[in-house]
Design an enzyme around this catalytic site. Structure first.
Site, PDB file in Angstrom:
ATOM      1  N   ASP A  91       0.454 -17.658  -3.686  1.00 29.97           N
ATOM      2  CA  ASP A  91       1.058 -16.688  -4.698  1.00 29.97           C
ATOM      3  C   ASP A  91       0.149 -16.159  -5.716  1.00 29.97           C
ATOM      4  OD1 ASP A  91       2.756 -15.312  -6.074  1.00 29.97           O
ATOM      5  OD2 ASP A  91       3.846 -17.051  -7.264  1.00 29.97           O
ATOM      6  N   GLU A 110       2.090 -10.195   0.628  1.00 27.00           N
ATOM      7  CA  GLU A 110       2.467  -8.793   0.428  1.00 27.00           C
ATOM      8  C   GLU A 110       4.020  -8.699   0.732  1.00 27.00           C
ATOM      9  OE1 GLU A 110      -0.145  -6.141   2.446  1.00 27.00           O
ATOM     10  OE2 GLU A 110       0.856  -4.378   1.993  1.00 27.00           O
ATOM     11  N   HIS A 120       1.397  -9.174  -3.437  1.00 28.76           N
ATOM     12  CA  HIS A 120       0.376  -8.088  -3.146  1.00 28.76           C
ATOM     13  C   HIS A 120       1.250  -6.740  -3.084  1.00 28.76           C
ATOM     14  CE1 HIS A 120      -3.530  -6.545  -1.972  1.00 28.76           C
ATOM     15  NE2 HIS A 120      -2.856  -5.575  -0.998  1.00 28.76           N
ATOM     16  N   ASP A 132       0.784  -1.284  -0.024  1.00 25.89           N
ATOM     17  CA  ASP A 132       0.169   0.070  -0.231  1.00 25.89           C
ATOM     18  C   ASP A 132       0.785   1.355   0.012  1.00 25.89           C
ATOM     19  OD1 ASP A 132       0.750  -0.559   2.719  1.00 25.89           O
ATOM     20  OD2 ASP A 132      -0.716   0.777   3.454  1.00 25.89           O
TER      21      ASP A 132
HETATM   22  O1  9MR Z   1      -3.999  -3.472  -0.019  1.00 22.21           O
HETATM   23  C1  9MR Z   1      -4.001  -3.550   1.439  1.00 22.21           C
HETATM   24  C2  9MR Z   1      -2.890  -4.226   2.396  1.00 22.21           C
HETATM   25  O2  9MR Z   1      -1.732  -3.437   1.989  1.00 22.21           O
HETATM   26  C3  9MR Z   1      -3.266  -4.507   3.415  1.00 22.21           C
HETATM   27  O3  9MR Z   1      -1.840  -5.179   4.402  1.00 22.21           O
HETATM   28  C4  9MR Z   1      -4.308  -5.189   3.785  1.00 22.21           C
HETATM   29  C5  9MR Z   1      -4.729  -5.450   5.189  1.00 22.21           C
HETATM   30  O4  9MR Z   1      -4.751  -4.541   6.060  1.00 22.21           O
HETATM   31  O5  9MR Z   1      -5.596  -4.652   3.220  1.00 22.21           O
HETATM   32  C6  9MR Z   1      -5.249  -4.487   1.696  1.00 22.21           C
HETATM   33  O6  9MR Z   1      -6.448  -3.875   1.362  1.00 22.21           O
HETATM   34  C7  9MR Z   1      -7.471  -4.872   1.235  1.00 22.21           C
HETATM   35  C8  9MR Z   1      -8.491  -4.580   2.137  1.00 22.21           C
HETATM   36  O7  9MR Z   1      -8.269  -4.763   3.479  1.00 22.21           O
HETATM   37  C9  9MR Z   1      -9.799  -5.404   1.943  1.00 22.21           C
HETATM   38  N1  9MR Z   1     -10.380  -5.087   0.579  1.00 22.21           N
HETATM   39  C10 9MR Z   1      -9.371  -5.423  -0.501  1.00 22.21           C
HETATM   40  C11 9MR Z   1      -8.234  -4.588  -0.268  1.00 22.21           C
HETATM   41  C12 9MR Z   1      -6.948  -4.714  -1.383  1.00 22.21           C
HETATM   42  O8  9MR Z   1      -6.868  -6.025  -1.705  1.00 22.21           O
HETATM   43  O1  9MR Z   2       2.725  -6.738   9.195  1.00 18.53           O
HETATM   44  C1  9MR Z   2       1.151  -6.243   9.839  1.00 18.53           C
HETATM   45  C2  9MR Z   2       0.787  -7.586  10.610  1.00 18.53           C
HETATM   46  O2  9MR Z   2       1.851  -7.823  11.743  1.00 18.53           O
HETATM   47  C3  9MR Z   2      -0.646  -7.510  10.947  1.00 18.53           C
HETATM   48  O3  9MR Z   2      -0.953  -8.698  11.750  1.00 18.53           O
HETATM   49  C4  9MR Z   2      -1.435  -7.040   9.496  1.00 18.53           C
HETATM   50  C5  9MR Z   2      -2.841  -6.673  10.066  1.00 18.53           C
HETATM   51  O4  9MR Z   2      -2.828  -6.069  11.073  1.00 18.53           O
HETATM   52  O5  9MR Z   2      -0.867  -5.739   9.339  1.00 18.53           O
HETATM   53  C6  9MR Z   2       0.457  -6.050   8.810  1.00 18.53           C
HETATM   54  O6  9MR Z   2       0.789  -4.618   8.251  1.00 18.53           O
HETATM   55  C7  9MR Z   2       0.295  -4.216   6.883  1.00 18.53           C
HETATM   56  C8  9MR Z   2      -0.126  -2.930   7.295  1.00 18.53           C
HETATM   57  O7  9MR Z   2      -1.205  -2.777   8.522  1.00 18.53           O
HETATM   58  C9  9MR Z   2      -0.395  -1.983   6.251  1.00 18.53           C
HETATM   59  N1  9MR Z   2       0.409  -2.143   5.390  1.00 18.53           N
HETATM   60  C10 9MR Z   2       0.745  -3.272   4.851  1.00 18.53           C
HETATM   61  C11 9MR Z   2       1.259  -4.031   6.073  1.00 18.53           C
HETATM   62  C12 9MR Z   2       1.589  -5.552   5.569  1.00 18.53           C
HETATM   63  O8  9MR Z   2       0.917  -6.744   5.413  1.00 18.53           O
END
Ligand code: 9MR
Ligand code: 9MR
Length: 586
Positions: free
Chosen positions: A556, A565, A510, A194
């Site tokens: 994957d 991600e 991701h 993100d």
């Molecule tokens: O793209 C988002 C990612 O960076 C975060 O780690 C993740 C969890 O917070 O959320 C992703 O965004 C998703 C969202 O949570 C739910 N709807 C789909 C979004 C994109 O795949």
């Molecule tokens: O790395 C984070 C993980 O420990 C948490 O369980 C998760 C859900 O809260 O979020 C991860 O961090 C995400 C962050 O919230 C948004 N940017 C992407 C990060 C990696 O997925």
């Protein structure tokens, strides 16, 4: 120094693309069983004197051989160790040890009746390109910059997220800066897949890169990254780190020293290039965790930058002043925990306990200021946290241990780091015990397969390196090597978790730019989160995970933010451990 615009070794040749795609299809179509009957090893390779292990899934055979990858000629032969079952993957496996093979070359492992292993190299400097690519991802993830072709090669892109007109969110409003106040908060790295910027996660990531430089300066002095700043008299690792430090500084409210938790959109962007993501951005709530992580990083940065004061006048002193004013805010506001506002949906990085953040910030401040006032807080954690084994974004106390052990001589008179060194050894011994007992010979147990599991094992390796630097027992280094082996192929799915490295690596991380840039291969050098039986993204995924078993719960697919991600706090220990293994080699 001048060098090619973009390191050619980080391009993915088309044949590798097809292979990786075929394997991804296999993984998706198959079940956990796809992993059976395979030879799993570090697909990048080994330094000549390193411990070299492979895992052979299945227990039918007793012998293995290593063959030259080109000619197929045998160069080494050995017995497989007795079989064991890895509960994390449910596999019965045997270990092959070919440490005695030291001659540089390209090889494969062969076991009668099984497909040959992926090729791997034995050579000096075997992790150099990997470390460069892992660091270059920070450059490619920069916010607030136009990346030129000279710097970014095929990943050039226009300016995105300048963040010069960021709004103060209601949760962050103060008298001096009411809601809607417009601030400038440019630069920094995108957190992950993100485009938001989070101080808490910047904390451990930036520290880990600074620590890598503090511990292995010779390695990084010879690791050119082809940055816009290259040639300015600073090592490129520090140049890259300054990009995020500059941003972090803008996240401190100069009126009171408190630090905003994050700079973010209200909700996540679509899968678009960064320049297409133009939603309004906000700074959200000051928190104790963010302010202390900021204090720790600024204090560490002030001492790392001190020798470069002629190139960067005043920077070191500015960082230290920022760290001390952040500390004062945290002392006055010791338990302001993050509470996600109702209108904000992006990452929370919420943390219910800030004792470890206090300890870490105090440790860095104690070292960098020499003021005994920080002593009690700095040592609080080392006494209490014997349960811990590795750091993480919400568990930073051990980062303070690492710094205290490194800087014993800088501590004020009468303050001794001996208890911390002892804790580091005990911690290292616990990890070695687990490593030795594991059929895969990894420090990772079933419950370590959480969101970002690849970083868990690398952070464990960082602690093993810390122990090794206190007392150079070979086991510590071998167990750290095993962590690198794990992320590069000796793992459940039997693939490298670093894009573009190894015969089989993730093709659909991701990561918004990789998805949107029109280039088939993902950006190289990114460590994906890895197996995570939590499968928190299942509702967003059209394809099922191949398995629920901890070590095999990996998908994957671009949908899989919970296993596929990428993130700045995952690449950082990869940079660190690769540098450590190269620098400490026997
Ligand atoms: O793209 C988002 C990612 O960076 C975060 O780690 C993740 C969890 O917070 O959320 C992703 O965004 C998703 C969202 O949570 C739910 N709807 C789909 C979004 C994109 O795949
Ligand atoms: O790395 C984070 C993980 O420990 C948490 O369980 C998760 C859900 O809260 O979020 C991860 O961090 C995400 C962050 O919230 C948004 N940017 C992407 C990060 C990696 O997925």
């Amino acid at each position: 120094m001048h060098h090619p615009a973009y390191p050619s070794a980080t391009y993915v040749p088309p044949h590798r693309l097809r292979l990786a795609a075929a394997w991804a299809a296999l993984l998706l179509a198959g079940s956990a069983g796809a992993a059976q009957g395979t030879i799993k090893l570090n697909q990048v390779g080994f330094l000549p004197a390193a411990q070299k292990l492979a895992v052979v899934a299945g227990d039918a055979q007793a012998r293995f051989e290593v063959v030259d990858a080109a000619s197929g000629k045998q160069v080494f032969e050995g017995s497989l160790a007795g079989a064991g079952t890895w509960d994390a993957s449910g596999e019965r496996v045997r270990l092959a040890d070919f440490s005695a093979l030291r001659a540089p070359g390209n090889y494969r492992l062969r076991v009668a009746g099984l497909p040959e292993s992926a090729p791997f190299a034995i050579k000096p400097g075997v992790y150099r390109e990997l470390d460069i690519a892992a660091l270059r991802n920070y450059t490619l993830n920069r916010s607030g910059i136009a990346l030129t072709p000279a710097v970014a090669g095929p990943y050039a892109r226009p300016l995105a997220h300048p963040d010069t007109g960021v709004l103060v969110h209601a949760s962050a409003a103060s008298k001096a800066r009411p809601a809607g106040t417009v601030l400038s908060s440019p630069k920094g790295w995108y957190d992950a897949g993100d485009y938001n910027k989070y101080i808490v996660n910047s904390g451990i990531s930036t520290y880990t890169l600074l620590a890598a430089y503090e511990h292995f300066p010779e390695w990084f002095a010879k690791l050119p990254l082809n940055l816009p700043e290259s040639g300015n008299g600073l090592p490129d690792l520090l140049n890259e780190t300054l990009w995020n430090l500059d941003w972090m500084l803008t996240m401190q409210d100069p009126n009171d020293g408190g630090v905003y938790h994050k700079l973010t959109n209200k909700s996540f962007d679509g899968m678009v290039m960064p320049e297409k993501a133009t939603a309004p951005r906000y700074v959200v709530q000051k928190t104790t965790a963010a302010t202390l992580d900021f204090a720790a990083v600024m204090a560490a940065a002030s001492r790392v930058l001190a020798p470069f004061d002629s190139q960067q006048p005043g920077r070191s002193a500015r960082y230290l002043a920022a760290a001390e004013s952040a500390w004062r805010w945290a002392e006055a506001n010791p338990k302001v925990l993050y509470a996600q506002p109702a209108d904000i949906q992006t990452g929370a990085y919420g943390d219910g306990s800030v004792d470890d953040e206090f300890a870490w910030a105090a440790a860095e401040l104690l070292i960098s200021t020499g003021k005994a006032a920080y002593r009690t807080h700095a040592f609080a954690h080392a006494g209490a946290a014997a349960k811990g084994t590795e750091p993480g974004w919400a568990d930073v106390g051990m980062l303070g241990w690492i710094s205290l052990a490194q800087h014993g001589k800088r501590l004020p008179a009468g303050v001794d780091a001996a208890p911390v060194r002892k804790q580091l050894l005990a911690n290292g011994d616990r990890l070695v015990e687990r490593w030795r007992a594991s059929p895969y010979r990894v420090t990772m147990g079933s419950k370590d397969f959480v969101w970002g599991s690849s970083s868990v094992i690398l952070n464990q390796a960082m602690m093993l390196v810390a122990a090794y630097r206190v007392e150079p027992k070979p086991d510590y280094l071998d167990a750290a090597q095993s962590a690198l082996d794990y992320v590069l192929g000796r793992n459940g799915p039997g693939m490298s978790f670093v894009t573009g490295f190894g015969q089989r690596s993730p093709m659909h991380p991701h990561h918004r730019p990789s998805e949107a840039d029109g280039i088939e291969a993902p950006v190289p050098g990114m460590l994906v989160g890895g197996p995570n039986p939590g499968q928190q993204d299942a509702k967003d995924c059209p394809a099922p995970y191949p398995s629920k078993l901890p070590a095999l719960s990996y998908l994957d697919h671009v949908c899989s933010y919970a296993s596929n991600e990428i993130a700045i706090n995952w690449n950082a220990p990869l940079v660190y451990v690769a540098a450590a293994v190269e620098s400490l080699q026997r």
